[in-house]
Write a protein that holds these residues in place. Structure first.
Motif, PDB file in Angstrom:
ATOM      1  N   LEU A   1      -2.049   7.281  -5.160  1.00 13.85           N
ATOM      2  CA  LEU A   1      -1.935   6.137  -4.620  1.00 13.85           C
ATOM      3  C   LEU A   1      -2.037   4.860  -5.316  1.00 13.85           C
ATOM      4  O   LEU A   1      -2.333   4.847  -6.468  1.00 13.85           O
ATOM      5  N   SER A   2      -1.249   3.781  -4.691  1.00  7.09           N
ATOM      6  CA  SER A   2      -1.461   2.586  -5.380  1.00  7.09           C
ATOM      7  C   SER A   2      -1.116   1.107  -4.506  1.00  7.09           C
ATOM      8  O   SER A   2      -0.819   1.342  -3.467  1.00  7.09           O
ATOM      9  N   VAL A   3      -1.766   0.218  -5.009  1.00  2.00           N
ATOM     10  CA  VAL A   3      -1.777  -0.882  -4.430  1.00  2.00           C
ATOM     11  C   VAL A   3      -0.936  -1.936  -5.304  1.00  2.00           C
ATOM     12  O   VAL A   3      -1.276  -2.283  -6.304  1.00  2.00           O
TER      13      VAL A   3
ATOM     14  N   LEU B   1      -9.500  -0.120  -4.125  1.00  2.00           N
ATOM     15  CA  LEU B   1      -8.932  -1.370  -4.484  1.00  2.00           C
ATOM     16  C   LEU B   1      -9.916  -2.272  -4.685  1.00  2.00           C
ATOM     17  O   LEU B   1     -10.329  -2.841  -5.725  1.00  2.00           O
TER      18      LEU B   1
ATOM     19  N   HIS C   1      -8.716   5.103   1.771  1.00  2.00           N
ATOM     20  CA  HIS C   1      -8.779   5.271   0.221  1.00  2.00           C
ATOM     21  C   HIS C   1      -8.243   4.041  -0.430  1.00  2.00           C
ATOM     22  O   HIS C   1      -8.609   3.748  -1.375  1.00  2.00           O
ATOM     23  N   GLN C   2      -7.274   3.556   0.122  1.00  2.00           N
ATOM     24  CA  GLN C   2      -6.398   2.407  -0.782  1.00  2.00           C
ATOM     25  C   GLN C   2      -7.400   1.347  -0.801  1.00  2.00           C
ATOM     26  O   GLN C   2      -7.720   0.335  -1.549  1.00  2.00           O
ATOM     27  N   ARG C   3      -7.933   0.936   0.511  1.00  2.00           N
ATOM     28  CA  ARG C   3      -8.847  -0.291   0.713  1.00  2.00           C
ATOM     29  C   ARG C   3     -10.047  -0.034   0.007  1.00  2.00           C
ATOM     30  O   ARG C   3     -10.508  -1.276  -0.725  1.00  2.00           O
TER      31      ARG C   3
ATOM     32  N   TYR D   1       0.859  -1.217   0.079  1.00  2.00           N
ATOM     33  CA  TYR D   1      -0.071   0.066   0.017  1.00  2.00           C
ATOM     34  C   TYR D   1       0.793   1.267   0.043  1.00  2.00           C
ATOM     35  O   TYR D   1       1.616   1.538   0.929  1.00  2.00           O
TER      36      TYR D   1
ATOM     37  N   PRO E   1      -3.630  -1.229   4.656  1.00  2.00           N
ATOM     38  CA  PRO E   1      -3.998  -0.128   3.682  1.00  2.00           C
ATOM     39  C   PRO E   1      -4.649   1.217   4.549  1.00  2.00           C
ATOM     40  O   PRO E   1      -4.861   0.877   5.671  1.00  2.00           O
TER      41      PRO E   1
ATOM     42  N   ALA F   1       1.732   5.413  -1.333  1.00  2.00           N
ATOM     43  CA  ALA F   1       1.434   6.729  -1.684  1.00  2.00           C
ATOM     44  C   ALA F   1       2.285   7.908  -1.648  1.00  2.00           C
ATOM     45  O   ALA F   1       3.396   7.528  -1.021  1.00  2.00           O
TER      46      ALA F   1
ATOM     47  N   SER G   1      -4.038  -6.198  -8.531  1.00  2.00           N
ATOM     48  CA  SER G   1      -4.875  -4.730  -8.570  1.00  2.00           C
ATOM     49  C   SER G   1      -5.339  -4.222  -9.907  1.00  2.00           C
ATOM     50  O   SER G   1      -4.347  -4.197 -10.691  1.00  2.00           O
TER      51      SER G   1
ATOM     52  N   THR H   1      -1.164   0.479 -13.263  1.00  2.00           N
ATOM     53  CA  THR H   1      -1.672   0.084 -11.940  1.00  2.00           C
ATOM     54  C   THR H   1      -0.498   0.008 -10.840  1.00  2.00           C
ATOM     55  O   THR H   1      -0.642  -0.255  -9.662  1.00  2.00           O
TER      56      THR H   1
END
Ligand SMILES: [Zn+2]
Length: 349
Positions: free
Chosen positions: A291-293, A196, A191-193, A160, A188, A162, A298, A254
């Motif tokens: 942000l990214s996962v 995603l 917002h990431q959770r 997770y 996370p 950012a 993903s 992604t």
């Protein structure tokens, strides 16, 4: 006509009205739009009757902050940056800091997560909104990306990630010296959770990428679309959760590791165009972030969000009131379609 597919994106806007007698004795009706963010399904409000209200402190661009020339006291200025800031763990860097051009990256002395770092642009202590160089921005982003690549290698469950910026204390910045902040964790943030899950569910249901579909809709609708810098596509947010909120989407990418050096430069160009638009509104503070996962599964594409914050000037009111803090609906005053119209000229050159 076939019924609309309930799993696809919905751009919903409803209105409520407030009726009252004005001090003059006239009957008044004021319209408030309530829009639903097609991505998160959170609602926001646009109080269009306040559009002509001039926020205190925005009559002209505020002057530099009082510590704009106090470079000797700044821990991020050279030469003291090398003695007053921490160094990276040897597993991440044998030198303790990462450099790219003039950008210098080191850990955050007051971390927010397992991997919390700061990426300076350069040695310029105070930079007004819209006045940074494209190169300094791009180098700082590339420095962040290199740091995150090392984390990915060293700690594969830290997925997770950012990159954010708080420009000026009104936006949450504790040090004036321009810098990006990086955070990476195995747990996370909200917002990431949420994003995603939404992006992956959307892909499973529709076989297409969530932000790409959002972008396709906005290009076709046209009234919130602003322009492109390289592969980045820019638009005013349909349901803003910040003043003059603008998004830049990098379709079908992604992972930060899929972003090339020219992509980072194109991102920096777009950010500076948005900042010059904000500057034209006499605004001096903003937040931005990506942000990214970082997992192969993903489907959450990269999207930068930029929004104005209350000006950093004496006795300016915060843009977060009881309505935002207690009810959870951001209230802004201008239509996103108008934001796009005002921002477009900054993207045409
Ligand atoms: Zn400084």
């Amino acid at each position: 006509m076939p019924p609309a597919d309930p799993s696809r994106l919905k751009f919903e806007s409803q209105s409520v009205s407030a009726a009252f007698i004005e001090p003059s004795g006239n009957i008044a009706e004021r319209i408030i739009q309530i829009r639903t963010n097609p991505i998160t399904r959170r609602t926001c409000r646009i109080s269009l009757s306040r559009i002509d209200e001039k926020e205190p402190g925005t009559e002209s661009l505020p002057g530099p902050p009082p510590d704009a020339d106090k470079t000797a006291q700044c821990p991020f200025c050279r030469p003291q940056v090398s003695s007053r800031t921490p160094r990276l763990h040897p597993d991440l860097s044998s030198d303790g800091r990462l450099t790219r051009g003039e950008s210098l990256l080191f850990p955050n002395l007051f971390p927010y997560g397992s991997y919390s770092a700061v990426s300076l642009f350069d040695n310029i202590h105070f930079v007004e909104i819209g006045k940074a160089s494209t190169k300094s921005y791009a180098d700082s982003f590339i420095n962040c990306s290199g740091y995150l690549a090392r984390i990915k290698k060293r700690s594969p469950d830290t997925v997770y990630m950012a990159i954010t910026q708080n420009h000026l204390p009104s936006a949450g910045g504790s040090l004036l010296h321009p810098h990006l902040q990086i955070n990476a964790d195995r747990l996370p943030a909200n917002h990431q959770r949420i994003l995603l899950k939404r992006a992956n569910d959307f892909y499973q249901q529709n076989g297409s990428y969530l932000f790409s579909e959002y972008l396709e809709h906005e290009i076709s609708a046209g009234d919130r679309y602003i322009g492109a810098t390289g592969l980045w596509q820019w638009m005013a947010a349909f349901a803003p959760e910040g003043f003059f909120e603008i998004w830049g989407i990098l379709p079908q990418k992604t992972s930060f590791q899929q972003v090339t050096a020219p992509d980072w430069k194109d991102l920096a160009r777009g950010i500076l165009k948005v900042q010059r638009f904000y500057r034209s509104l006499c605004r001096n503070g903003y937040n931005l972030g990506l942000l990214s996962v970082e997992t192969p599964a993903s489907r959450l594409e990269l999207r930068i969000v930029i929004m104005v914050r209350s000006n950093y000037a004496a006795w300016v009111r915060s843009d977060h009131t009881g309505f935002e803090v207690i009810l959870g609906d951001m209230t802004t005053f201008s239509a996103p379609e108008q934001t796009a119209e005002q921002a477009r000229p900054f993207f045409s050159s």
